[in-house]
Motif scaffolding. Structure first.
Motif, mmCIF file in Angstrom:
data_model
loop_
_atom_site.group_PDB
_atom_site.id
_atom_site.type_symbol
_atom_site.label_atom_id
_atom_site.label_comp_id
_atom_site.label_asym_id
_atom_site.label_seq_id
_atom_site.Cartn_x
_atom_site.Cartn_y
_atom_site.Cartn_z
ATOM 1 N N UNK A 1 0.838 -1.195 0.000
ATOM 2 C CA UNK A 1 0.000 0.000 0.000
ATOM 3 C C UNK A 1 0.878 1.253 0.000
ATOM 4 N N UNK A 2 0.625 2.215 -0.878
ATOM 5 C CA UNK A 2 1.511 3.390 -1.004
ATOM 6 C C UNK A 2 1.729 4.150 0.301
ATOM 7 N N UNK A 3 0.692 4.289 1.098
ATOM 8 C CA UNK A 3 0.806 5.096 2.298
ATOM 9 C C UNK A 3 1.645 4.505 3.408
ATOM 10 N N UNK A 4 2.044 3.228 3.267
ATOM 11 C CA UNK A 4 2.811 2.578 4.330
ATOM 12 C C UNK A 4 4.171 2.069 3.837
ATOM 13 N N UNK B 1 6.815 -10.883 0.617
ATOM 14 C CA UNK B 1 6.010 -11.159 -0.579
ATOM 15 C C UNK B 1 4.927 -12.196 -0.289
ATOM 16 N N UNK B 2 3.795 -12.044 -0.957
ATOM 17 C CA UNK B 2 2.680 -12.953 -0.746
ATOM 18 C C UNK B 2 1.730 -12.475 0.329
ATOM 19 N N UNK B 3 2.176 -11.498 1.117
ATOM 20 C CA UNK B 3 1.319 -10.931 2.151
ATOM 21 C C UNK B 3 0.640 -9.663 1.646
ATOM 22 N N UNK B 4 -0.394 -9.254 2.345
ATOM 23 C CA UNK B 4 -1.050 -7.963 2.111
ATOM 24 C C UNK B 4 -1.223 -7.301 3.475
ATOM 25 N N UNK B 5 -1.737 -6.091 3.472
ATOM 26 C CA UNK B 5 -1.866 -5.336 4.721
ATOM 27 C C UNK B 5 -2.633 -6.132 5.784
ATOM 28 N N UNK C 1 -10.594 -8.341 4.365
ATOM 29 C CA UNK C 1 -9.843 -8.627 5.586
ATOM 30 C C UNK C 1 -9.307 -10.045 5.608
ATOM 31 N N UNK C 2 -10.020 -10.980 4.998
ATOM 32 C CA UNK C 2 -9.628 -12.397 5.069
ATOM 33 C C UNK C 2 -8.813 -12.854 3.869
ATOM 34 N N UNK C 3 -8.507 -11.955 2.946
ATOM 35 C CA UNK C 3 -7.831 -12.323 1.705
ATOM 36 C C UNK C 3 -6.366 -11.913 1.738
ATOM 37 N N UNK C 4 -5.476 -12.847 1.378
ATOM 38 C CA UNK C 4 -4.055 -12.550 1.308
ATOM 39 C C UNK C 4 -3.622 -12.403 -0.152
ATOM 40 N N UNK C 5 -2.319 -12.233 -0.367
ATOM 41 C CA UNK C 5 -1.864 -11.830 -1.686
ATOM 42 C C UNK C 5 -1.458 -12.923 -2.632
#
Length: 351
Positions: free
Chosen positions: A271-274, A292-296, A320-324
């Protein structure tokens, strides 16, 4: 064999590590005991609840911490007897709209490896009590952290469990902002305003604050940009830290304690803001890693199989329950824990 690559600071050289070997830490030696405390920070009009997770004996009531319709939760022991030793203390600060129990996957594992973890539910910034104009008072959160350290280092019941010379903090998202401020960084209201103005409505954090009624021109600038450094902190970890683009550069140069900055995802998936790689380069004692493979949302707990349906029923639009990718969240948690635990062991436990 799946693998992931981590840039290793300070040289930022990419290092690839097979996920099958992300467990060189000693085996956990303790159970994870939990108790809820009530705290009255002097800067707050209301009391805060705090989840204390600690190295414990095999007594107390076995239960599943954080389990509900959405979250699977994790095993712990309610009111178990603390191990009679002194351990490093780690304050764990949740993100906006989060809560202490939702990060139980991390606090319980740290407790099993010899850390006392204190996680406050920051007022008006937790699940079910998340108010944008209150959450934007970012200066209240580092004061929560300092008040909690005051309590645990002076409380006769808990001070004997805490090594006052080995105190650190972990923060996620807005909690990452909190621990950065506690470590000596100072925010820039103008920089954040400019970032949001230039984001063209595409930054979720900016959108949430603006739609929630935050008027940057009316924010208490002196409080927003103030210094909240707590000299008792010896190391901090900031995961997807909020305001990553909006700290006063001179304040970053003064940060002398070890700092670990972790991004969930890599490249454009962050995410750009973080995005924290540039931030890490501005802090002399900083390390940086990407997962890699993770999301916020990977930093939150593991959802129940019908978690997406539960979110839909409550009108929650965020995934919320979805990863990358194809790596299960539980496995990503192991990678994140490894990064955090190795850093804290060197910065605190081995001091």
């Amino acid at each position: 064999m799946p693998s992931f690559c981590l840039p290793f600071m300070p040289l930022l050289l990419p290092v690839c590590i097979a996920s099958a070997i992300v467990a060189p830490l000693p085996a956990s030696a303790f159970e994870a005991g939990t108790r809820w405390l009530s705290l009255q920070p002097p800067h707050r009009a209301e009391r805060e609840t705090v989840l204390l997770t600690y190295p414990a004996k095999s007594d107390g009531d076995a239960y599943t911490l954080g389990a509900d319709a959405l979250w699977q939760g994790v095993p712990a022991r309610r009111n178990a007897t603390p191990v009679a030793e002194k351990f490093p203390l780690v304050i764990l600060s949740h993100g906006s709209g989060g809560n202490a129990a939702a990060l139980g996957w991390l606090s319980t594992e740290l407790a099993r490896h010899g850390f006392v973890v204190a996680a406050p539910n920051h007022l008006h910034s937790t699940s079910g009590d998340s108010i944008p104009v209150e959450s934007f008072k970012i200066w209240e959160r580092p004061q929560d952290i300092s008040s909690l350290i005051d309590r645990l280092t002076s409380d006769p019941q808990w001070s004997g469990l805490v090594d006052q010379d080995r105190i650190g903090a972990i923060g996620f998202s807005l909690g990452g902002t909190s621990v950065m401020l506690s470590a000596g960084a100072r925010a820039s209201l103008d920089a954040f305003d400019e970032y949001c103005a230039g984001s063209d409505g595409k930054d979720a954090g900016c959108n949430w604050f603006l739609r929630g009624g935050v008027d940057f021109s009316k924010v208490d600038r002196e409080a927003f940009e103030g210094s909240y450094a707590d000299p008792r902190l010896k190391a901090v970890v900031a995961v997807d830290p909020g305001l990553a683009m909006a700290y006063q550069p001179e304040s970053l140069k003064t940060m002398a304690i070890p700092v670990k900055l972790i991004n969930l995802g890599d490249g454009d998936a962050i995410m750009p803001g973080v995005r924290a790689e540039t931030l890490a380069k501005a802090i002399a004692a900083a390390q940086y890693a990407a997962v890699p493979g993770a999301v916020h949302f990977t930093f939150l707990g593991v959802c129940n199989p019908d978690g997406a349906a539960v979110l839909k029923r409550y009108g929650e639009e965020d995934p919320v329950c979805t990863d990358g990718g194809d790596i299960p969240r539980g496995e990503l948690h192991k990678q994140i824990f490894f990064q955090i635990a190795v850093f804290l062991r060197k910065a605190l436990a081995e001091r």
